[in-house]
Design a protein around this motif. Structure first.
Motif, PDB file in Angstrom:
ATOM      1  N   LEU A  95      35.425 -78.122 -67.019  1.00 28.89           N
ATOM      2  CA  LEU A  95      34.581 -76.952 -67.257  1.00 28.89           C
ATOM      3  C   LEU A  95      35.312 -75.680 -66.819  1.00 28.89           C
ATOM      4  N   ALA A  96      35.946 -75.722 -65.663  1.00 29.80           N
ATOM      5  CA  ALA A  96      36.686 -74.551 -65.173  1.00 29.80           C
ATOM      6  C   ALA A  96      37.825 -74.185 -66.127  1.00 29.80           C
ATOM      7  N   GLU A  97      38.515 -75.182 -66.662  1.00 30.49           N
ATOM      8  CA  GLU A  97      39.594 -74.925 -67.614  1.00 30.49           C
ATOM      9  C   GLU A  97      39.069 -74.266 -68.886  1.00 30.49           C
ATOM     10  N   VAL A  98      37.937 -74.774 -69.389  1.00 25.38           N
ATOM     11  CA  VAL A  98      37.341 -74.213 -70.606  1.00 25.38           C
ATOM     12  C   VAL A  98      36.938 -72.761 -70.377  1.00 25.38           C
ATOM     13  N   ILE A  99      36.273 -72.495 -69.268  1.00 29.77           N
ATOM     14  CA  ILE A  99      35.849 -71.118 -68.965  1.00 29.77           C
ATOM     15  C   ILE A  99      37.073 -70.208 -68.848  1.00 29.77           C
ATOM     16  N   ARG A 100      38.075 -70.658 -68.104  1.00 32.15           N
ATOM     17  CA  ARG A 100      39.294 -69.846 -67.937  1.00 32.15           C
ATOM     18  C   ARG A 100      39.925 -69.521 -69.290  1.00 32.15           C
ATOM     19  N   ASN A 101      40.081 -70.521 -70.135  1.00 34.78           N
ATOM     20  CA  ASN A 101      40.707 -70.296 -71.447  1.00 34.78           C
ATOM     21  C   ASN A 101      39.855 -69.403 -72.338  1.00 34.78           C
ATOM     22  N   ASP A 102      38.549 -69.599 -72.312  1.00 35.89           N
ATOM     23  CA  ASP A 102      37.677 -68.775 -73.142  1.00 35.89           C
ATOM     24  C   ASP A 102      37.685 -67.316 -72.699  1.00 35.89           C
ATOM     25  N   LEU A 103      37.807 -67.075 -71.398  1.00 37.35           N
ATOM     26  CA  LEU A 103      37.823 -65.698 -70.901  1.00 37.35           C
ATOM     27  C   LEU A 103      39.192 -65.034 -71.029  1.00 37.35           C
ATOM     28  N   THR A 104      40.260 -65.813 -70.908  1.00 39.56           N
ATOM     29  CA  THR A 104      41.591 -65.202 -70.920  1.00 39.56           C
ATOM     30  C   THR A 104      42.279 -65.245 -72.281  1.00 39.56           C
ATOM     31  N   VAL A 105      42.148 -66.351 -73.005  1.00 46.53           N
ATOM     32  CA  VAL A 105      42.812 -66.474 -74.307  1.00 46.53           C
ATOM     33  C   VAL A 105      41.903 -65.966 -75.426  1.00 46.53           C
ATOM     34  N   LEU A 106      40.668 -66.452 -75.452  1.00 40.32           N
ATOM     35  CA  LEU A 106      39.702 -66.012 -76.462  1.00 40.32           C
ATOM     36  C   LEU A 106      39.215 -64.591 -76.164  1.00 40.32           C
ATOM     37  N   ARG A 107      39.293 -64.206 -74.905  1.00 44.61           N
ATOM     38  CA  ARG A 107      38.837 -62.898 -74.428  1.00 44.61           C
ATOM     39  C   ARG A 107      37.337 -62.690 -74.686  1.00 44.61           C
TER      40      ARG A 107
END
Length: 118
Positions: A95-107
């Motif tokens: 879950l933490a990985e998904v949130i991190r990627n969605d906030l940083t890569v997907l913005r």
């Protein structure tokens, strides 16, 4: 094609009723890939009514692509639904990985978990 038509009908009706301040968002697809395909099928009129591109993050292998589409169209990207089975440390790390990627890569400017408790 159907969503494009519906967004235009809703947008026109809101405008006709003086309710242009009410946001229209979509397409609410289950994956980032499907969201990208859908939003690229919308015409200029449909896009003019939309304030954000909403996606679910169940399959998210094309985050940068959707982020670029959002930037190009001048629309915020929202993750409006995500859920993850499991109640252990492995699920928490995922879950933490998904949130991190969605906030940083997907913005994503908004990120919503599907249920407060699972």
């Amino acid at each position: 094609p159907s969503q494009n038509r519906i967004v235009k009908l809703v947008g026109r009706e809101l405008k006709a009723r003086g309710l242009s301040s009410i946001a229209v968002a979509g397409p609410e697809e289950w994956s980032v890939e499907h969201t990208t395909d859908s939003i690229l099928s919308y015409d200029e009129e449909a896009l003019s009514y939309m304030t954000s591109i909403n996606t679910h993050a169940y399959k998210n292998t094309a985050l940068e692509q959707l982020a670029q589409v959002g930037d190009r169209l001048g629309k915020e990207v929202w993750v409006s639904e995500y859920g993850l089975p499991g109640h252990n440390m492995q699920a928490a790390i995922r879950l933490a990985e998904v949130i991190r990627n969605d906030l940083t890569v997907l913005r994503a400017s908004v990120w919503c978990y599907w249920l407060a408790t699972e």
